[in-house]
Design an enzyme around this catalytic site. Sequence first.
Site, PDB file in Angstrom:
ATOM      1  N   TYR A 246       0.824  -1.211   0.000  1.00  0.00           N
ATOM      2  CA  TYR A 246       0.000   0.000   0.000  1.00  0.00           C
ATOM      3  C   TYR A 246       0.858   1.261   0.000  1.00  0.00           C
ATOM      4  CZ  TYR A 246      -4.232  -2.686   1.098  1.00  0.00           C
ATOM      5  OH  TYR A 246      -5.297  -3.548   1.071  1.00  0.00           O
TER       6      TYR A 246
ATOM      7  N   ASP B 229      -5.025  -7.287   5.379  1.00  0.00           N
ATOM      8  CA  ASP B 229      -6.322  -6.875   4.826  1.00  0.00           C
ATOM      9  C   ASP B 229      -7.135  -8.102   4.409  1.00  0.00           C
ATOM     10  OD1 ASP B 229      -8.318  -5.175   3.769  1.00  0.00           O
ATOM     11  OD2 ASP B 229      -7.439  -5.345   1.774  1.00  0.00           O
TER      12      ASP B 229
ATOM     13  N   LYS C  78       5.244 -14.512   3.645  1.00  0.00           N
ATOM     14  CA  LYS C  78       5.513 -15.342   2.456  1.00  0.00           C
ATOM     15  C   LYS C  78       7.013 -15.271   2.193  1.00  0.00           C
ATOM     16  CE  LYS C  78       4.002 -17.777  -1.132  1.00  0.00           C
ATOM     17  NZ  LYS C  78       3.126 -18.974  -1.104  1.00  0.00           N
TER      18      LYS C  78
ATOM     19  N   ASP D  78      -0.463 -18.652   2.771  1.00  0.00           N
ATOM     20  CA  ASP D  78      -1.456 -19.531   2.127  1.00  0.00           C
ATOM     21  C   ASP D  78      -1.831 -20.693   3.039  1.00  0.00           C
ATOM     22  OD1 ASP D  78       1.248 -19.816   1.522  1.00  0.00           O
ATOM     23  OD2 ASP D  78       0.923 -20.821  -0.383  1.00  0.00           O
TER      24      ASP D  78
HETATM   25 MG    MG Z   1     -10.337  -4.703   3.276  1.00  0.00          MG
END
Ligand code: MG
Length: 340
Positions: A125, A230, A173, A206
């Site tokens: 972001y 998120d 990850k 994952d």
């Molecule tokens: Mg969201």
Amino acid sequence: MSHELTLLPGDGIGPEVTEATVQVIEAAGVDIVWDRHRVIGATAVERGRPALPPDVVESIQERGTALKGPVTTPVGKGFTSVNVQLRQRLDLYANVRPATSLEGLDTPFDDVDLIIFRENTEGLYSGIEYFDDRLDIADSIARVTRRGSERIIRFCFEYAREHGRDHVTLAHKANILKKTSGLFLDIGNDVAADYPEIEYDDRIIDNLCMQLVTNPERYDCIVSTNLFGDILSDLTAGLVGGLGVTPGANIGDELAVFEAVHGSAPDIAGQNVANPTAMIRTAVMMLQHIGEPDAAAAIEGALFEMYREGDVLTRDVGGNASTSEFADALADRVAHHVEA
Ligand code: MG
Ligand code: NAI
């Protein structure tokens, strides 16, 4: 005691669920003077103003705390998300999103009690994106810093210590994103050593998703970078009844903006059917934060009763009450709790 707070109703279902929430807070007898700002996002842009008007930022800087409804972000074009801008401008680095089973709601699990701690200012972001229109190649830079990672991971451990939670899982990850996720994991391993009483482990994102949809009760505090956090928080919302019931908070060292996990839900906006529970639980977190624990407990208690009884619930959780019917019933009950 009187509080001066900023209120951002937002758009879509935002005004409906924030109005319901203000009604319930009033019923709890908390004295709040709201500085309301309705012009934000597309509404501001239409009037030739920046999507995040400076007076909104100043209001929160002056008052310290805001309650915020969702704001729509155009997909693939248009202005940068107001929500992301606000978190970055005000340095609200910790996005805290609890997912707790509600007694009375029919969900696949009844003993989920976990919290997602999402880094809220950097990662994918960070807004560093490039598009080469000659070659049709797009790049997004995930910026992960030591300072940014350490403060959210420490925030998570401190929160766990303060609230008697005994397990932190770091989601990453680092097998593929060896630099960015690798740095986040390294820092997590270092910080964890300062909290020997808290069990610590890490999971590849994952695999964690699979674990969460099969054995969510094994998880407690989960800390991760921005995008993973998120996605995880919508997933965990789905484990406990959906976006209509899950609260959230954006916390920095000085300021805090309380907003639910959900967005502006354009598919149901303006129909008086949205579930205000997520926003009301968000307000409960806010009331705890501003030193109104009794009002927070009264609202939460009344809310839990409504769900246990199940007579007046919105349609996303299997009922047929409207937003305002739910809010009226809850406000009545809260007022009785407070008088009792
Ligand atoms: Mg969201
Ligand atoms: P969304 O969370 O708005 O909606 C997803 C689904 O959940 C929809 O079917 C919606 O009807 C349902 N839903 C959400 N909240 C609900 C509630 N309180 N009661 C009942 N049902 C509810 O996510 P979506 O559709 O991906 O995003 C819509 C817009 O919201 C986008 O512009 C997005 O950028 C923005 N958004 C804003 C956020 C914020 O202001 N913090 C957070 C997430 C999205």
